[in-house]
Design an enzyme around this catalytic site. Sequence first.
Site, PDB file in Angstrom:
ATOM      1  NE  ARG A  34      -3.948  -1.157   0.201  1.00  0.00           N
ATOM      2  CZ  ARG A  34      -5.431  -1.484   0.838  1.00  0.00           C
ATOM      3  NH1 ARG A  34      -5.598  -0.124   2.566  1.00  0.00           N
ATOM      4  NH2 ARG A  34      -6.382  -3.086   0.398  1.00  0.00           N
ATOM      5  NE  ARG A  38      -7.462   5.346   2.866  1.00  0.00           N
ATOM      6  CZ  ARG A  38      -7.892   4.073   2.911  1.00  0.00           C
ATOM      7  NH1 ARG A  38      -9.582   4.961   3.334  1.00  0.00           N
ATOM      8  NH2 ARG A  38      -8.302   3.058   3.765  1.00  0.00           N
ATOM      9  NE  ARG A  47     -10.198   7.583  -2.787  1.00  0.00           N
ATOM     10  CZ  ARG A  47     -11.050   7.691  -3.555  1.00  0.00           C
ATOM     11  NH1 ARG A  47     -12.188   8.537  -4.391  1.00  0.00           N
ATOM     12  NH2 ARG A  47     -11.738   7.275  -2.209  1.00  0.00           N
ATOM     13  CG  ASP A  83      -8.509  -3.372  -4.496  1.00  0.00           C
ATOM     14  OD1 ASP A  83      -7.997  -2.979  -3.117  1.00  0.00           O
ATOM     15  OD2 ASP A  83      -9.620  -4.647  -4.070  1.00  0.00           O
ATOM     16  CE1 TYR A 160     -12.755  -7.956   1.235  1.00  0.00           C
ATOM     17  CE2 TYR A 160     -11.509  -9.323   0.615  1.00  0.00           C
ATOM     18  CZ  TYR A 160     -12.061  -7.922   1.152  1.00  0.00           C
ATOM     19  OH  TYR A 160     -11.114  -7.191   1.853  1.00  0.00           O
TER      20      TYR A 160
HETATM   21  O1  CP3 Z   1      -0.085  -1.505  -2.394  1.00  0.00           O
HETATM   22  C1  CP3 Z   1      -0.065  -0.793  -3.242  1.00  0.00           C
HETATM   23  O2  CP3 Z   1      -0.010   0.319  -3.562  1.00  0.00           O
HETATM   24  C2  CP3 Z   1      -0.742  -0.918  -4.234  1.00  0.00           C
HETATM   25  C3  CP3 Z   1      -2.415  -0.928  -4.337  1.00  0.00           C
HETATM   26  C4  CP3 Z   1      -3.288  -1.819  -3.939  1.00  0.00           C
HETATM   27  C5  CP3 Z   1      -4.571  -1.527  -3.491  1.00  0.00           C
HETATM   28  N1  CP3 Z   1      -5.333  -1.917  -2.507  1.00  0.00           N
HETATM   29  C6  CP3 Z   1      -4.716   0.184  -3.108  1.00  0.00           C
HETATM   30  C7  CP3 Z   1      -5.569   0.240  -2.115  1.00  0.00           C
HETATM   31  C8  CP3 Z   1      -2.844  -3.269  -3.058  1.00  0.00           C
HETATM   32  C9  CP3 Z   1      -1.281  -3.736  -4.306  1.00  0.00           C
HETATM   33  C10 CP3 Z   1      -4.248  -3.281  -2.653  1.00  0.00           C
HETATM   34  C11 CP3 Z   1      -4.565  -5.146  -2.430  1.00  0.00           C
HETATM   35  C12 CP3 Z   1      -5.914  -5.227  -1.612  1.00  0.00           C
HETATM   36  N2  CP3 Z   1      -7.310  -4.637  -2.123  1.00  0.00           N
HETATM   37  C13 CP3 Z   1      -5.686  -6.191  -0.419  1.00  0.00           C
HETATM   38  C14 CP3 Z   1      -5.061  -7.197   0.305  1.00  0.00           C
HETATM   39  C15 CP3 Z   1      -3.839  -7.026   0.160  1.00  0.00           C
HETATM   40  C16 CP3 Z   1      -4.357  -6.122   2.556  1.00  0.00           C
HETATM   41  O3  CP3 Z   1      -4.142  -5.136   2.559  1.00  0.00           O
HETATM   42  O4  CP3 Z   1      -4.464  -7.404   3.091  1.00  0.00           O
HETATM   43  C17 CP3 Z   1      -7.255  -6.662   0.001  1.00  0.00           C
HETATM   44  C18 CP3 Z   1      -7.862  -7.221   0.959  1.00  0.00           C
HETATM   45  C19 CP3 Z   1      -8.046  -5.520  -0.322  1.00  0.00           C
HETATM   46  C20 CP3 Z   1      -9.495  -5.454  -0.515  1.00  0.00           C
HETATM   47  C21 CP3 Z   1      -9.407  -3.844  -0.283  1.00  0.00           C
HETATM   48  N3  CP3 Z   1      -9.532  -2.563  -1.241  1.00  0.00           N
HETATM   49  C22 CP3 Z   1      -9.954  -3.341   0.975  1.00  0.00           C
HETATM   50  C23 CP3 Z   1     -10.555  -4.022   2.162  1.00  0.00           C
HETATM   51  C24 CP3 Z   1     -10.177  -2.160   0.924  1.00  0.00           C
HETATM   52  C25 CP3 Z   1     -11.004  -1.098   2.317  1.00  0.00           C
HETATM   53  C26 CP3 Z   1      -9.217  -0.882   2.647  1.00  0.00           C
HETATM   54  C27 CP3 Z   1     -10.122   0.707   2.957  1.00  0.00           C
HETATM   55  O5  CP3 Z   1      -9.098   0.220   4.211  1.00  0.00           O
HETATM   56  O6  CP3 Z   1     -10.585   1.405   3.044  1.00  0.00           O
HETATM   57  C28 CP3 Z   1      -9.792  -0.949  -0.293  1.00  0.00           C
HETATM   58  C29 CP3 Z   1      -9.295  -0.515  -1.044  1.00  0.00           C
HETATM   59  C30 CP3 Z   1      -8.388   0.505  -1.690  1.00  0.00           C
HETATM   60  N4  CP3 Z   1      -7.323  -0.872  -2.214  1.00  0.00           N
HETATM   61  C31 CP3 Z   1      -7.786   1.792  -0.550  1.00  0.00           C
HETATM   62  C32 CP3 Z   1      -6.606   1.608  -1.921  1.00  0.00           C
HETATM   63  C33 CP3 Z   1      -5.450   2.560  -2.298  1.00  0.00           C
HETATM   64  C34 CP3 Z   1      -7.791   2.662  -0.749  1.00  0.00           C
HETATM   65  C35 CP3 Z   1      -9.345   3.467  -0.931  1.00  0.00           C
HETATM   66  C36 CP3 Z   1      -9.633   4.585  -1.451  1.00  0.00           C
HETATM   67  O7  CP3 Z   1      -8.499   5.542  -1.696  1.00  0.00           O
HETATM   68  O8  CP3 Z   1      -9.825   4.984  -0.723  1.00  0.00           O
END
Ligand code: CP3
Length: 358
Positions: A34, A38, A47, A83, A160
């Site tokens: 990540r 954010r 965003r 994602d 999911y």
């Molecule tokens: O790592 C990176 O910089 C690359 C981008 C990336 C994102 N998600 C961007 C994201 C990667 C590799 C992921 C993987 C992902 N997504 C996982 C596996 C990694 C982990 O964290 O265990 C999972 C479970 C997801 C599913 C997911 N996507 C969730 C549960 C959420 C909400 C989490 C939250 O904090 O709101 C997301 C959204 C998400 N994916 C964001 C980002 C930057 C936040 C979205 C936003 O901008 O509002």
Amino acid sequence: MASANPLPDSLRESPFLKACRREPTDVTPIWLMRQAGRYMPEYREVRSKVSFLELCKDPALATEVTVTAAERLGVDAAILFADILLILEPLGFDLEFAKGEGPVIHNPIREAKDVDRVRRLAEVEPLGYVMRAVSAIRSALRPSTPLIGFAGAPFTLACYAIEGGGSRHYEKAKSFMYRDQGAWDALMSILVDATALYLNAQAAAGAQVLQLFDSWVGTLGPDDYRRYVQPHMKRLFDKLDPNTPSIHFGTDTSTLLELQRDAGGDVIGLDWRVDLGDGWDRLGPSVAVQGNLDPAVLFAPFPEVERRARCILDRAAGRPGHIFNLGHGIMPHTPVDHVLRLVELVHEYSRTGRPERP
Ligand code: CP3
């Protein structure tokens, strides 16, 4: 199919790719899960104009946030901005990232017969925007910075698809799995085939390494992992392009490490709940290791961040094949300054102060 062209030397000999191959490096490579997210003002700025899904589906914007994060932090690898849940859309799931709630699947599957309506991914074009982002990122990145492509692992995606969103106990997913193993295996097989197609397409489009995120697999005990997950993970790793190194990551997996290693992956990702030295001793010399600073440590005063990062490097003890990372993704309010200083510190300490293994 996957990258037939040999990699240029600047990439092949980069510290990150050398570590994936367990070759010695002058410096311990670091990147952070990540790293584009954010906590970073540049990300929040992009965003503020588009939704999360719009950002994922716009190759130019995905390129901008990926490259900005990698270059601002000075890390040793970039990760595609996307994602793990995007793949569920072409399989027929209705995905939304609801504000403040995280991801929601509006039409989850709950009964064995629901598996019949899950579509196969016959071709990768419905996810073509991801491959267009991969090639645009590859062209925009410095030629020596490797690009990581990724996907969710089938178990985590199935959670999911069945729960319809995040979950604490995964009771719906587990009861589905325990009730009808045939339906479970059918669902996992669809996810394996789709994920292999998707990841190999990312490698062909320009990703040098592929990471599988099995974020929620730690909810299973070893017997369930062996029975319901490991055969599917083996089949998935067997389908991946053998010339592209893979990283197998999960959280809460301290009782599963050997089983995950046997399922596949050149690099095993460790979360912060295991001691990196002990985890690596258990995994043995056949794999590289990625990890494993607790992301919450980045909220501590910097001297504590420094002490904890050095402790991880000391536990790696100069063994070839360590990739420094957090044990899970960076959290939204993490101080950017601590992230920047962590990257410098890992480079500096591993270059000069790293003790050798006795
Ligand atoms: O790592 C990176 O910089 C690359 C981008 C990336 C994102 N998600 C961007 C994201 C990667 C590799 C992921 C993987 C992902 N997504 C996982 C596996 C990694 C982990 O964290 O265990 C999972 C479970 C997801 C599913 C997911 N996507 C969730 C549960 C959420 C909400 C989490 C939250 O904090 O709101 C997301 C959204 C998400 N994916 C964001 C980002 C930057 C936040 C979205 C936003 O901008 O509002």
